[in-house]
Scaffold this motif. Structure first.
Motif, mmCIF file in Angstrom:
data_model
loop_
_atom_site.group_PDB
_atom_site.id
_atom_site.type_symbol
_atom_site.label_atom_id
_atom_site.label_comp_id
_atom_site.label_asym_id
_atom_site.label_seq_id
_atom_site.Cartn_x
_atom_site.Cartn_y
_atom_site.Cartn_z
ATOM 1 N N GLU A 1 -6.284 31.299 -17.734
ATOM 2 C CA GLU A 1 -7.619 31.661 -18.189
ATOM 3 C C GLU A 1 -8.534 31.853 -16.980
ATOM 4 N N HIS B 1 -15.568 39.802 -18.513
ATOM 5 C CA HIS B 1 -16.291 39.045 -19.530
ATOM 6 C C HIS B 1 -17.791 39.110 -19.321
ATOM 7 N N ARG C 1 -12.586 33.251 -20.220
ATOM 8 C CA ARG C 1 -11.634 33.968 -21.063
ATOM 9 C C ARG C 1 -10.865 32.983 -21.924
ATOM 10 N N ALA C 2 -10.672 33.347 -23.176
ATOM 11 C CA ALA C 2 -9.931 32.486 -24.092
ATOM 12 C C ALA C 2 -8.460 32.430 -23.685
ATOM 13 N N ARG C 3 -7.878 31.278 -23.819
ATOM 14 C CA ARG C 3 -6.481 31.096 -23.465
ATOM 15 C C ARG C 3 -5.583 31.689 -24.536
ATOM 16 N N HIS D 1 -9.587 26.149 -26.201
ATOM 17 C CA HIS D 1 -9.537 27.595 -26.405
ATOM 18 C C HIS D 1 -10.242 28.375 -25.298
ATOM 19 N N LYS D 2 -11.404 27.932 -24.882
ATOM 20 C CA LYS D 2 -12.191 28.700 -23.927
ATOM 21 C C LYS D 2 -13.141 27.768 -23.194
#
Length: 651
Positions: free
Chosen positions: A145, A95, A134-136, A233-234
């Protein structure tokens, strides 16, 4: 998408050292990938023949100048340095490489206007403040994540809740995985207090306790964002300079949540009221002035409304005090650097004459603690020793951290004030607004400090966001940008006559219809009658002169009437004549000598009557050496926005 900022507790020395090492290792990986990206970009632009024969895409793939290529480069750096695996995972490296690719992508490919960003650079340590996560996965259960927000809001309240409110200690206790109050081994089963967890490294897991915002008004916000973990989400790990925090850094977790942000019932009611306003308005933006005038769409309603945001004398005093404090701080930093690195600076002319006299007299050279001359450099003006290699004292680092923290606080406060001002403008004038499309960078090159003091770009951006939110409720509308080539708001009158004015002419007087008023308010009123055949293309803007003449005929131009003329009277209250105008120049007001402890520079919105009682400076400076002192308010190049508490509507 919406983002919630959660403060993290790092008072424990072991946890603080761990998170500092994580940032140091990720920074090393980021620098290595940035050097790779810069070298590959240089090789790409040097391969003229290969790009012509094989094509640009083939050359980029061969050089590894792609997202996947930079990700594999990050993997190789981590594999070749096994010690990095103790504090950095390959997911984090991937990332980080993606963030580096975004800078290279903006350089390689032009945007919609055909512009490219500059050559990718290697960032510094003090500007490195974010580790992307990182987005789940929302389709696969228990897919880890990069950073995970473990725990639940219910479990956090069960531990730190008293009488229905949060009572968190000053130092949050260490968090261990528990389920139903019993210890467990896996963080997947943890349902206790909230914590940000980083696993998968060679060292022990990084566990950062979360401190939730406390207070009665915070409970609905926390319930909106944290009640449903499936919406998380992230998570990005972010740090800020804070000399008062342990270690000099303050850490936060930015949680990206699926869904809109929180809006209080008061905000929702205000936006719903603004959504039913059938008005259209024009926004005239200047260096230190913003004027908004709106008229009813159907010709009825309560007539013309005008609002003007200007700076007042008190604002100028606060800006001057802030600029003085920043100048003193810069001088202290310069003295500290010179004392710590005396061999990198020449003696001043006075110090050199003294040294020559002592040498002529046969005396030993005097010890100079603070050299006052220029930096020792080569013939090209480049310092012999780079500034980053200088020795810096603890006081220097502490003072620089304080300056960075103050700048961040002022920026956040300025954005908050801009959001409040924008909410008042949209609530008064509705969601259908038109602003001239212009490049503020040209203003910054010409006026410098004045535009930094008012920051019209931040204010217009806030108005744009607020208008878009109201337009989403109403099903249409928003802030659109109109080109200036075919409209020329400031050079016309409502009667379609062209009334040329120089920049220093701040009053509109039409010789044809007799309309008189402030130049900016008249321009904003013409903007309210501007229509675009394609809202996405500013060049399609044209002024609806038929509607403008109807407004002029409906409200009249007589000074006695409380209609159009009353709304367009200049709200500055004090006009400083220009070089080509008549009248004696008013005496320059004496600058205040009071310096508050923490001044917060801001701009205020004055109504016509308030300005007559307390006249402010001319909000439109002139270029060149004849620019007046009142408008060129000193500032420390930080965010400044108007004060929303004084917004008034002229009807």
């Amino acid at each position: 998408m919406s983002v919630l900022r959660l403060p993290l507790d790092v008072h424990d020395p072991g946890v603080r050292r761990h998170v500092e090492r994580v940032f140091a290792v990720v920074f090393a990986v980021r620098q290595a990938v940035q050097r790779d990206a810069r070298a590959r970009v240089d090789a790409y632009w040097a391969a003229h023949h290969a790009r012509t024969v094989a094509g640009p895409a083939v050359v980029r793939d061969r050089l590894g100048l792609t997202r996947a290529g930079l990700e594999y480069a990050a993997y190789r750096h981590v594999d070749r340095a096994p010690h990095l695996r103790r504090y950095c995972t390959k997911a984090v490296a991937m990332h980080v490489a993606d963030s580096v690719w975004q800078a290279a992508d903006r350089h390689l490919f032009p945007d919609a206007t055909g512009r490219r960003h500059g050559r990718p650079k290697v960032g510094g340590w003090w500007t490195f403040s974010r580790i992307p996560g990182r987005a789940r996965s929302h389709t696969r259960a228990r897919k880890w994540e990069t950073f995970r927000l473990a725990g639940t809001l219910v479990g956090h309240r069960a531990v730190f809740g008293r009488a229905g409110r949060l009572w968190q200690p000053r130092r949050m206790p260490a968090v261990t995985p528990t389920a139903g109050g019993r210890p467990v081994r896996s963080w997947w089963d943890h349902d206790g207090p909230l914590a940000v967890v980083l696993t998968g490294t060679g060292a022990r897991d990084l566990v950062l306790p979360v401190r939730l915002p406390q207070g009665p008004g915070r409970e609905p916000v926390l319930e909106h964002y944290l009640a449903d973990p499936r919406r998380w989400h992230k998570i990005d790990l972010v740090r800020y300079r804070d000399p008062g925090a342990p270690g000099g850094w303050r850490y936060e977790a930015h949680v990206m949540v699926l869904g809109p942000g929180y809006a209080s019932p008061t905000v929702v009611a205000r936006r719903q009221t603004a959504a039913v306003l059938h008005r259209r308005g024009g926004v005239d933006v200047n260096v230190s002035n913003l004027a908004v005038v709106s008229v009813p769409i159907d010709g009825g309603g309560d007539g013309v409304r005008a609002t003007q945001i200007i700076k007042t004398g008190a604002d100028a005093d606060r800006l001057a005090a802030e600029r003085l404090r920043q100048r003193r701080r810069d001088r202290a930093l310069q003295r500290s650097r010179r004392v710590t690195n005396p061999s990198q600076y020449r003696l001043s002319a006075r110090q050199q004459r003294r040294a020559d006299r002592r040498r002529t007299a046969g005396l030993p050279p005097a010890q100079v603690a603070v050299p006052g001359g220029a930096r020792i450099a080569n013939t090209a003006g480049i310092p012999v020793q780079a500034y980053r290699r200088d020795q810096l004292s603890a006081s220097y680092q502490r003072l620089r951290a304080q300056a960075a923290a103050d700048g961040t606080a002022r920026t956040q406060a300025g954005r908050t004030r801009a959001r409040i001002v924008a909410a008042g403008i949209v609530a008064t004038h509705g969601r259908n607004l038109v602003v001239e499309a212009g490049d503020l960078r040209a203003w910054a090159r010409r006026w410098g400090r004045s535009i930094h003091a008012f920051t019209p770009g931040i204010l217009v951006a806030a108005v744009d966001r607020e208008a878009a939110k109201v337009a989403a409720l109403a099903g249409g509308g928003g802030l659109v940008r109109a080109g200036t080539r075919h409209t020329a708001w400031t050079q016309h009158c409502l009667c379609t006559a062209r009334v040329p004015k120089h920049l220093h002419h701040r009053r509109h007087t039409c010789p044809h219809c007799g309309l008189t008023g402030d130049r900016d308010l008249v321009a904003a009123l013409i903007g309210a009658h501007t229509v675009l055949s394609d809202p996405a293309v500013p060049g399609t803007a044209r002024v609806d002169w038929v509607a403008a003449q109807t407004t002029l005929a409906t409200h009249g131009t007589n000074v006695i009437n409380e209609g159009l003329q009353g709304a367009l009277l200049e709200s500055i209250g004090h006009h400083r004549p220009g070089r080509h105008s008549t009248g004696a120049r008013p005496r320059r007001p004496q600058r205040s000598t009071s310096h508050p402890r923490r001044p917060v520079p801001a701009c205020s919105a004055n109504s016509r009557n308030d300005a007559l009682d307390n006249p402010g400076p001319d909000p439109h400076p002139k270029a060149g050496p004849h620019r007046n002192d009142e408008t060129h308010n000193p500032d420390c190049s930080t965010t400044r926005t108007p004060n929303p508490s004084l917004i008034q509507t002229l009807a």
